[in-house]
Design an enzyme around this catalytic site. Structure first.
Site, mmCIF file in Angstrom:
data_model
loop_
_atom_site.group_PDB
_atom_site.id
_atom_site.type_symbol
_atom_site.label_atom_id
_atom_site.label_comp_id
_atom_site.label_asym_id
_atom_site.label_seq_id
_atom_site.Cartn_x
_atom_site.Cartn_y
_atom_site.Cartn_z
ATOM 1 N N GLU A 69 37.391 31.790 37.142
ATOM 2 C CA GLU A 69 37.011 32.156 35.776
ATOM 3 C C GLU A 69 38.051 33.161 35.272
ATOM 4 O O GLU A 69 38.306 34.172 35.938
ATOM 5 C CB GLU A 69 35.630 32.823 35.746
ATOM 6 C CG GLU A 69 34.481 31.861 35.992
ATOM 7 C CD GLU A 69 33.112 32.559 36.003
ATOM 8 O OE1 GLU A 69 32.140 31.948 35.556
ATOM 9 O OE2 GLU A 69 33.025 33.718 36.477
ATOM 10 N N SER B 56 32.783 40.632 39.856
ATOM 11 C CA SER B 56 31.789 39.592 39.609
ATOM 12 C C SER B 56 30.780 40.054 38.580
ATOM 13 O O SER B 56 29.908 39.295 38.186
ATOM 14 C CB SER B 56 31.087 39.215 40.912
ATOM 15 O OG SER B 56 30.596 40.371 41.547
ATOM 16 N N ASN C 90 27.981 33.223 37.569
ATOM 17 C CA ASN C 90 26.966 34.139 38.106
ATOM 18 C C ASN C 90 25.734 34.243 37.219
ATOM 19 O O ASN C 90 24.630 34.490 37.704
ATOM 20 C CB ASN C 90 27.568 35.525 38.344
ATOM 21 C CG ASN C 90 28.418 35.547 39.596
ATOM 22 O OD1 ASN C 90 28.271 34.675 40.453
ATOM 23 N ND2 ASN C 90 29.312 36.508 39.702
ATOM 24 N N HIS D 213 38.400 35.685 38.348
ATOM 25 C CA HIS D 213 37.229 35.690 39.222
ATOM 26 C C HIS D 213 37.221 34.456 40.118
ATOM 27 O O HIS D 213 37.065 33.330 39.636
ATOM 28 C CB HIS D 213 35.957 35.758 38.351
ATOM 29 C CG HIS D 213 34.708 35.902 39.150
ATOM 30 N ND1 HIS D 213 33.514 35.351 38.789
ATOM 31 C CD2 HIS D 213 34.469 36.550 40.325
ATOM 32 C CE1 HIS D 213 32.598 35.652 39.692
ATOM 33 N NE2 HIS D 213 33.153 36.371 40.625
#
Ligand code: CAA
Length: 282
Positions: free
Chosen positions: A151, A118, A189, A139
Site C-alpha cells: 500500500e 500499519s 487493515n 506498507h
C-alpha cells in the site's frame, strides 16, 4: 548519494522481510537497529529465507550468497545517510517514529523517507520531518517475501514525484502497489483487523473454539489461514493498536477492541512472537 543502497530501520519481522526482498532485487541494504542482537537474529532469518528460495530453485546458490553479501547490518543511523530511500519499520510507537523521522530528515536531506507503519498517520509523521514532501507510506504485508501487495500511502504533504518513486520501487521489489489516502487503517487493515476483532468476540462469547473459528474461515471463505491464527502471526499488540487507531480515527463504536484481545495483550500473550496468543506455539 548511492542510488543503489536502501536503508531499512528496524530489524524485526517486517524489517527482515523488506531487507530480504530488496536484497533479492539486487539492492545493497543497510539494516539499522539499536543493538547487535536483533541484527544478528535478522541476518539469520534473512539467510534462512534466501536458503528457502535456493532450495526451491527460485534463486541460484551464487545469487543467494551475493544477496547476503549486500546486507550491511549497523547500529549507526549515520550509516544510512547516503541511501536513496529509507524504509522505516520500527515498532509502532508514535514517539519513536516521530523522533526517527526528525533525525532521518536531518541526517539525509535527499532521501525519501517511507514508513511501513500499519496504523499511524503519515501526515503527522511528515509534519515532524524537515521535508514533508519526501515522506510517504510504503506498507508491506507479512510474510513480506510471500505477499505481493504494497500500500502506498500519500500524506497530505507528499509530492507526486515521491509517490511515483515509491511505486517504481515496489515494482522493482516484485510487488504490486495500490495507492491509498492517509486514512485510519488504510485499506487492508481496515478490512482485515475488524474481522480478527470479531473472531475474538466469537471466541470470548464461547460461540466456537479457536480451532473451529479458524477452520470455518479457511474452509468456508478460502482464507489461507483463520483470523485467530492470522492475529497470532501479525501480533496481538499490533492488532489491538490498529483497532484503537480505527476507534480514535472514526469515533465509531463498531471499532471497539474486543476485551479478550485487550486481556491477552495485557498478559503478554502477543501471538507467535511470544509463544502464545489465541493459540499456543511450541
Ligand atoms: N522467504 C522466502 N520464501 C518464503 C518465506 C521467506 N521468508 N517464507 C515462506 N516462503 C515461501 C515458502 O517457501 C513457500 O513457497 P512455495 O509456495 O514455493 O512452496 C510459500 O512461501 C508458502 O510458505 P509455507 O509453505 O511455509 O506456508 P503456507 O503455504 O502454510 O502459507 C502463509 C503460509 C504464507 C503465511 C499463508 O498462510 C498466508 O498467506 N496467510 C495469510 C497472511 C496474511 O494475511 N498476511 C497479512 C497480514 S496483515 C499485515 O501484514 C499488515 C499489517 O500491518 C498488520
Amino acid at each position: 548519494m548511492s542510488k543503489q543502497a536502501i536503508g531499512v530501520v528496524g530489524a524485526g519481522t517486517m524489517g527482515q522481510g523488506i531487507a530480504q526482498v530488496a536484497l533479492t532485487a539486487g539492492r545493497e541494504v543497510r539494516l539499522y537497529d539499536v543493538a547487535e542482537a536483533p541484527l544478528a537474529r535478522a541476518q539469520a532469518e534473512i539467510e534462512k529465507g534466501l536458503t528457502k528460495l535456493v532450495d526451491k530453485g527460485k534463486l541460484t546458490a551464487e545469487a543467494g550468497d551475493a544477496a547476503l553479501a549486500r546486507l550491511a547490518p549497523t547500529t549507526s543511523l549515520e550509516a544510512l545517510a547516503d541511501c536513496e530511500v529509507i524504509l522505516e519499520a520500527a515498532p509502532e510507537r508514535p514517539d519513536l517514529k516521530e523522533s526517527l523521522f526528525r533525525d532521518l530528515s536531518r541526517l539525509s536531506p535527499e532521501a525519501i523517507l517511507a514508513s511501513n507503519t500499519s496504523s499511524l498517520s503519515l501526515t503527522r509523521l511528515a509534519a515532524v520531518s524537515e521535508r514533508p514532501e519526501r515522506v510517504v507510506g510504503m506498507h508491506f504485508f507479512n510474510p513480506v517475501p510471500v505477499l505481493g501487495l504494497v500500500e502506498v500511502i500519500r500524506a497530505e504533504q507528499t509530492a507526486d514525484a515521491t509517490v511515483a518513486k515509491i511505486e517504481a520501487l515496489a515494482e522493482e521489489l516484485g510487488k504490486t502497489a495500490v495507492a491509498i489516502a492517509d486514512s485510519p487503517g488504510f485499506a487492508v487493515n481496515r478490512l482485515l483487523v475488524p474481522m480478527i476483532n470479531e473472531a475474538a468476540f466469537l471466541l470470548q462469547e464461547g460461540a466456537a473454539s479457536a480451532e473451529d473459528i479458524d477452520r470455518a474461515m479457511q474452509l468456508g471463505a478460502a482464507h489461507p489461514m483463520g483470523p485467530l491464527a492470522l492475529a497470532d502471526l501479525i501480533g496481538l499488540d499490533v492488532c489491538l493498536a490498529i483497532m484503537e487507531v480505527l476507534q480514535d480515527g472514526f469515533g465509531d463504536p463498531k471499532y471497539r477492541p474486543c476485551p479478550l484481545l485487550k486481556r491477552l495483550v495485557a498478559a503478554g500473550h502477543l501471538g507467535r512472537k511470544s509463544g502464545r496468543g489465541f493459540h499456543v506455539y511450541a
